[in-house]
Design a protein around this motif. Structure first.
Motif, PDB file in Angstrom:
ATOM      1  N   ALA A  55      51.053  48.472  44.442  1.00  0.00           N
ATOM      2  CA  ALA A  55      50.015  49.188  43.687  1.00  0.00           C
ATOM      3  C   ALA A  55      48.748  48.365  43.537  1.00  0.00           C
ATOM      4  O   ALA A  55      48.233  47.818  44.508  1.00  0.00           O
ATOM      5  CB  ALA A  55      50.576  49.652  42.348  1.00  0.00           C
ATOM      6  N   ILE A  56      48.230  48.212  42.299  1.00  0.00           N
ATOM      7  CA  ILE A  56      46.861  47.722  42.115  1.00  0.00           C
ATOM      8  C   ILE A  56      46.749  46.204  42.105  1.00  0.00           C
ATOM      9  O   ILE A  56      45.639  45.677  41.994  1.00  0.00           O
ATOM     10  CB  ILE A  56      46.237  48.293  40.828  1.00  0.00           C
ATOM     11  N   GLY A  57      47.855  45.491  42.234  1.00  0.00           N
ATOM     12  CA  GLY A  57      47.786  44.032  42.212  1.00  0.00           C
ATOM     13  C   GLY A  57      47.365  43.409  43.526  1.00  0.00           C
ATOM     14  O   GLY A  57      47.291  42.180  43.634  1.00  0.00           O
ATOM     15  N   LYS A  58      47.080  44.236  44.525  1.00  0.00           N
ATOM     16  CA  LYS A  58      46.670  43.697  45.824  1.00  0.00           C
ATOM     17  C   LYS A  58      45.217  43.203  45.774  1.00  0.00           C
ATOM     18  O   LYS A  58      44.342  43.914  45.277  1.00  0.00           O
ATOM     19  CB  LYS A  58      46.803  44.775  46.902  1.00  0.00           C
ATOM     20  N   PRO A  59      44.953  42.038  46.327  1.00  0.00           N
ATOM     21  CA  PRO A  59      43.567  41.556  46.426  1.00  0.00           C
ATOM     22  C   PRO A  59      42.917  42.129  47.689  1.00  0.00           C
ATOM     23  O   PRO A  59      42.809  41.444  48.715  1.00  0.00           O
ATOM     24  CB  PRO A  59      43.732  40.037  46.492  1.00  0.00           C
ATOM     25  N   ASN A  60      42.474  43.369  47.630  1.00  0.00           N
ATOM     26  CA  ASN A  60      42.052  44.097  48.838  1.00  0.00           C
ATOM     27  C   ASN A  60      41.019  43.363  49.689  1.00  0.00           C
ATOM     28  O   ASN A  60      41.165  43.293  50.912  1.00  0.00           O
ATOM     29  CB  ASN A  60      41.525  45.486  48.456  1.00  0.00           C
ATOM     30  N   PRO A  61      39.945  42.826  49.096  1.00  0.00           N
ATOM     31  CA  PRO A  61      38.949  42.160  49.948  1.00  0.00           C
ATOM     32  C   PRO A  61      39.537  40.974  50.726  1.00  0.00           C
ATOM     33  O   PRO A  61      39.204  40.768  51.902  1.00  0.00           O
ATOM     34  CB  PRO A  61      37.876  41.707  48.960  1.00  0.00           C
ATOM     35  N   PHE A  62      40.402  40.203  50.088  1.00  0.00           N
ATOM     36  CA  PHE A  62      41.044  39.075  50.776  1.00  0.00           C
ATOM     37  C   PHE A  62      41.981  39.573  51.873  1.00  0.00           C
ATOM     38  O   PHE A  62      41.977  39.058  53.009  1.00  0.00           O
ATOM     39  CB  PHE A  62      41.817  38.216  49.776  1.00  0.00           C
ATOM     40  N   VAL A  63      42.782  40.578  51.561  1.00  0.00           N
ATOM     41  CA  VAL A  63      43.716  41.121  52.551  1.00  0.00           C
ATOM     42  C   VAL A  63      42.952  41.675  53.750  1.00  0.00           C
ATOM     43  O   VAL A  63      43.333  41.464  54.903  1.00  0.00           O
ATOM     44  CB  VAL A  63      44.609  42.207  51.916  1.00  0.00           C
ATOM     45  N   ASN A  64      41.855  42.379  53.483  1.00  0.00           N
ATOM     46  CA  ASN A  64      41.059  42.940  54.583  1.00  0.00           C
ATOM     47  C   ASN A  64      40.454  41.848  55.457  1.00  0.00           C
ATOM     48  O   ASN A  64      40.408  41.967  56.692  1.00  0.00           O
ATOM     49  CB  ASN A  64      39.952  43.836  54.026  1.00  0.00           C
ATOM     50  N   ALA A  65      39.969  40.778  54.814  1.00  0.00           N
ATOM     51  CA  ALA A  65      39.376  39.674  55.586  1.00  0.00           C
ATOM     52  C   ALA A  65      40.427  39.010  56.475  1.00  0.00           C
ATOM     53  O   ALA A  65      40.175  38.707  57.654  1.00  0.00           O
ATOM     54  CB  ALA A  65      38.753  38.654  54.639  1.00  0.00           C
ATOM     55  N   LEU A  66      41.626  38.785  55.926  1.00  0.00           N
ATOM     56  CA  LEU A  66      42.704  38.188  56.708  1.00  0.00           C
ATOM     57  C   LEU A  66      43.138  39.136  57.829  1.00  0.00           C
ATOM     58  O   LEU A  66      43.368  38.711  58.973  1.00  0.00           O
ATOM     59  CB  LEU A  66      43.890  37.855  55.800  1.00  0.00           C
ATOM     60  N   TYR A  67      43.221  40.414  57.518  1.00  0.00           N
ATOM     61  CA  TYR A  67      43.633  41.405  58.514  1.00  0.00           C
ATOM     62  C   TYR A  67      42.634  41.462  59.676  1.00  0.00           C
ATOM     63  O   TYR A  67      43.031  41.466  60.850  1.00  0.00           O
ATOM     64  CB  TYR A  67      43.766  42.773  57.851  1.00  0.00           C
ATOM     65  N   ARG A  68      41.339  41.486  59.346  1.00  0.00           N
ATOM     66  CA  ARG A  68      40.315  41.514  60.404  1.00  0.00           C
ATOM     67  C   ARG A  68      40.425  40.294  61.303  1.00  0.00           C
ATOM     68  O   ARG A  68      40.347  40.375  62.530  1.00  0.00           O
ATOM     69  CB  ARG A  68      38.918  41.590  59.789  1.00  0.00           C
ATOM     70  N   ARG A  69      40.602  39.139  60.671  1.00  0.00           N
ATOM     71  CA  ARG A  69      40.655  37.895  61.426  1.00  0.00           C
ATOM     72  C   ARG A  69      41.866  37.886  62.373  1.00  0.00           C
ATOM     73  O   ARG A  69      41.752  37.514  63.543  1.00  0.00           O
ATOM     74  CB  ARG A  69      40.730  36.714  60.460  1.00  0.00           C
ATOM     75  N   MET A  70      43.010  38.329  61.856  1.00  0.00           N
ATOM     76  CA  MET A  70      44.224  38.269  62.674  1.00  0.00           C
ATOM     77  C   MET A  70      44.287  39.426  63.673  1.00  0.00           C
ATOM     78  O   MET A  70      44.906  39.302  64.733  1.00  0.00           O
ATOM     79  CB  MET A  70      45.457  38.248  61.776  1.00  0.00           C
TER      80      MET A  70
END
Length: 707
Positions: free
Chosen positions: A30-45
């Motif tokens: 749910a809402i405990g995800k750090p979306n901007p960080f996850v998105n940055a890591l996802y884009r990079r990988m």
């Protein structure tokens, strides 16, 4: 010591430099995800196929997306207004579209209800597990990074952090992995819009290896608007509310059913006579034996999910029974030997039960000060108790001395009491705002804490089984299910085909607790029917190819037509009681099937009082109370305007008709004969102000006739 990083991209660099090879990222549900960080890591990988990424999580949320042009036009302004700058998760977009790169996979143990039916990647990577096993199973996945959004107060060295919505599994994950010597990098990303929750959710910055303070980590919290509460929802909520004992413990879930239960409890507390009359009107067996009184003692909320309904019950003064983390105090409170007001009797009771000693030791004094029995300034000085220059013998045996201690050194009220315990929260915008602005003394009564504490009586580390059993007196665990078989099994997470609808979550845990606690009950709630493209179906069936809760754990099943108490009953009686709360359009077929399988005597006939379980009859019974304002469509408000509500109702009718060709044909013929005009602002909102095709003109006419 934690390393503070002021850039999300720099934090991603640190993760990729620290973790060699594949990254297995754990993020909260749910809402405990750090979306901007996850998105940055996802884009990079995503751009580096040489390294694999596995994301282990649950309940990945995204802003509502229209499934048709009409819905897209309608949702655009609403989503912009309600969800503000909430950033969607990029992996969710790709997962839905079927475009996840081959070197990236997402494994979830709970999915947004119905959203991933027919999605091969999501279905194949689903992890079926109980909520209390999530930390263990994350470790099995080889997790080497855990990242979480955190609330924060202060700056620099004085910064304080809160796990806010999600202290549910992170503590246990960190403990298990580090105890096993498994490398783990912990990342806390500050989101200043996350409510700062105290008690079990507060952690020192040193809990994390990296604390990311980039302002880009702060964004609106995901906020699902309140759903309309239907007549069926209210009927279920009313039946359930009459099984809640004053002075007890309550667990409920999210959505319209949770709101219905909360509103029914408020009506029961504030409008007793009307509440009784409403129940009488919808209860074929009468209301004898039901709980109908006010909440003079109040309730304790203990739920894996702290939802808006709980907050409304707190504001209504119903969730107010405080519990304490000491078994001796809690048992004495339960038995009425003491109350929250501190008196010499409190000291005498603790002494009698051997919880403290006479003379008091230093540990005894610290214990008594923590729970508010002694004032904060009391000190132990040799054989004396000292406060502000007053010295008294350290002797609780002497009644005269005990009385003197009571006059000068006792606190006024027990402290550190909790009236709401939760593992994570999710709610509408005003829910978060209320938590952000709640006075500290009220917020201190809410404890967001570990799921292994909430969802079970026994766990590896807490050693608190006795105190949990004492706190959770008269517990009512209310869970939602999709299908109940005539022998009492429940299916809550998946279809017969194995396609996962949502997940097991914590349901099994609460079922087990309901049977383990001597005065607890499980309420398994479901609507009597469900309607989809295959037509109207009964939610009570003879058998089903998949079950979440086996029939030997059956207890109370609640539909809009009543509450069927199944505990300890024979199979034939279970069948009869479930048919009595089934929709009347399906009762005869259910009786036929039960007789055919030898579970119902051949001459059984359903009593007349159960033969009128129909939605129209229920609507008629509840309509006066809706008109009187006791059962409103949105008991706790809505983010939608009146105009938006009108449009939504029309769109729902149209959507339903498209799944039922006969209904659509009738609607089309009616619209040709009864031509109406829709308000221009509505047409503009839906992109129908100007029509350029027969389809647009036809839809415009249908819309106008359904407003």
């Amino acid at each position: 010591m934690a390393q503070f990083v002021d850039s999300i991209e720099a934090a991603v660099d640190r993760v990729l430099d620290t973790v060699k090879g594949d990254v297995v990222l754990g993020i909260p549900l749910a809402i405990g995800k750090p979306n901007p960080f996850v998105n940055a890591l996802y884009r990079r990988m995503k751009g580096n196929p040489a390294r694999r990424l596995r994301i282990v999580t649950a309940l990945s949320l995204e802003k509502p997306v229209g499934k048709s042009e009409l819905e897209e036009h309608f949702l655009g302004p609403l989503v912009e207004r309600v969800f503000e700058d909430y950033p969607d998760l990029l992996y969710v977009k790709d997962l839905r579209a079927g475009t996840l790169p081959a070197h990236i996979e997402v494994r979830e143990f709970f999915m947004k209800t119905g959203d991933y039916l027919g999605n091969p990647a999501a279905q194949q990577n689903y992890i079926s597990t109980n909520y209390t096993f999530v930390a263990r199973d994350m470790a099995v996945q080889g997790m080497n990074v855990i990242a979480q959004a955190v609330g924060a107060k202060g700056e620099g060295e004085g910064m304080r952090l809160s796990l806010s919505s999600n202290p549910d599994v992170v503590f246990e994950v960190v403990e298990k992995l580090r105890a096993a010597g498994q490398p783990l990098l912990t990342v806390g990303v500050v989101n200043r819009k996350m409510p700062f929750m105290p008690n079990g959710a507060e952690v020192a910055p040193e809990f994390f290896d990296l604390v990311v303070t980039d302002p880009a980590g702060t964004h609106a919290v995901f906020c699902p608007p309140n759903n309309k509460v239907s007549a069926a929802d209210y009927a279920i909520g009313l039946h359930a509310s009459a099984l809640v004992a004053d002075g007890g413990t309550l667990q409920i879930g999210i959505g319209s059913l949770g709101d219905a239960i909360a509103q029914a409890l408020i009506v029961r507390d504030r409008h007793g006579d009307e509440y009784r009359r409403i129940l009488e009107s919808i209860s074929p067996d009468g209301i004898e034996g039901r709980e109908l009184g006010r909440f003079d003692l109040g309730l304790y909320g203990c739920s894996e999910m702290f939802v808006n309904g709980f907050l409304k019950l707190i504001e209504a003064g119903i969730i107010r029974r405080e519990v304490f983390g000491d078994v001796t105090l809690q048992r004495a409170l339960n038995e009425g030997e003491i109350d929250e007001t501190v008196t010499p009797r409190t000291l005498a009771l603790l002494l009698r039960h051997g919880r403290i000693h006479s003379p008091l030791s230093a540990d005894d004094v610290a214990y008594l000060k923590h729970w508010g029995v002694l004032r904060e300034g009391v000190q132990l000085d040799g054989d004396k108790l000292v406060l502000d220059g007053t010295k008294l013998p350290n002797d609780l045996i002497s009644e005269a001395n005990l009385a003197r201690i009571g006059e000068t050194m006792l606190g006024s009220r027990l402290s550190h009491g909790i009236f709401m315990t939760g593992g994570f929260f999710l709610g509408p915008r005003d829910f978060y705002e209320r938590l952000r602005t709640m006075p500290p003394q009220e917020l201190a009564k809410i404890d967001m804490t570990r799921i292994d504490f909430i969802n079970q009586l026994y766990s590896d580390n807490d050693g608190q089984a006795a105190v949990k059993r004492a706190q959770r007196r008269k517990a009512r665990f209310m869970n939602t299910t999709m299908i109940v078989t005539l022998l009492g099994a429940a299916c809550s997470d998946a279809l017969e085909s194995g396609q996962v609808v949502s997940g097991v979550g914590g349901q099994y845990n609460f079922v087990a607790m309901a049977h383990a606690l001597p005065d607890a009950r499980l309420l398994m709630m479901l609507r009597a029917t469900h309607d989809n493209k295959d037509g109207l179906k009964s939610s009570i069936v003879w058998s089903y190819g998949h079950v979440t809760i086996p029939r030997h754990l059956r207890d109370i099943v609640v539909t809009e037509y009543g509450a069927a108490d199944l505990r300890g009953q024979s199979d034939s009686e279970v069948v009869k009681r479930l048919i009595a709360v089934a929709d009347s359009r399906f009762q005869e077929e259910l009786i036929r099937q039960a007789k055919a399988h030898g579970k119902l005597e051949s001459n059984y006939e359903l009593p007349e009082r159960y033969r009128h379980n129909l939605p129209e009859a229920l609507e008629e019974k509840l309509h006066p109370w809706a008109q009187a304002g006791l059962l409103p469509d949105f008991p706790f408000g809505t983010d939608l305007t009146e105009d938006e509500l009108h449009i939504v109702r029309a769109l729902k009718r149209l959507k339903h008709a498209t799944q039922h060709p006969g209904e659509l044909l009738t609607m089309a013929i009616k619209s040709l004969w009864e031509s109406k005009d829709a308000p221009l602002p509505y047409l503009e909102r839906l992109g129908l102000a100007e029509t350029h095709s027969f389809k647009d003109a036809f839809v415009k006419r249908l819309l106008a006739n359904n407003l």
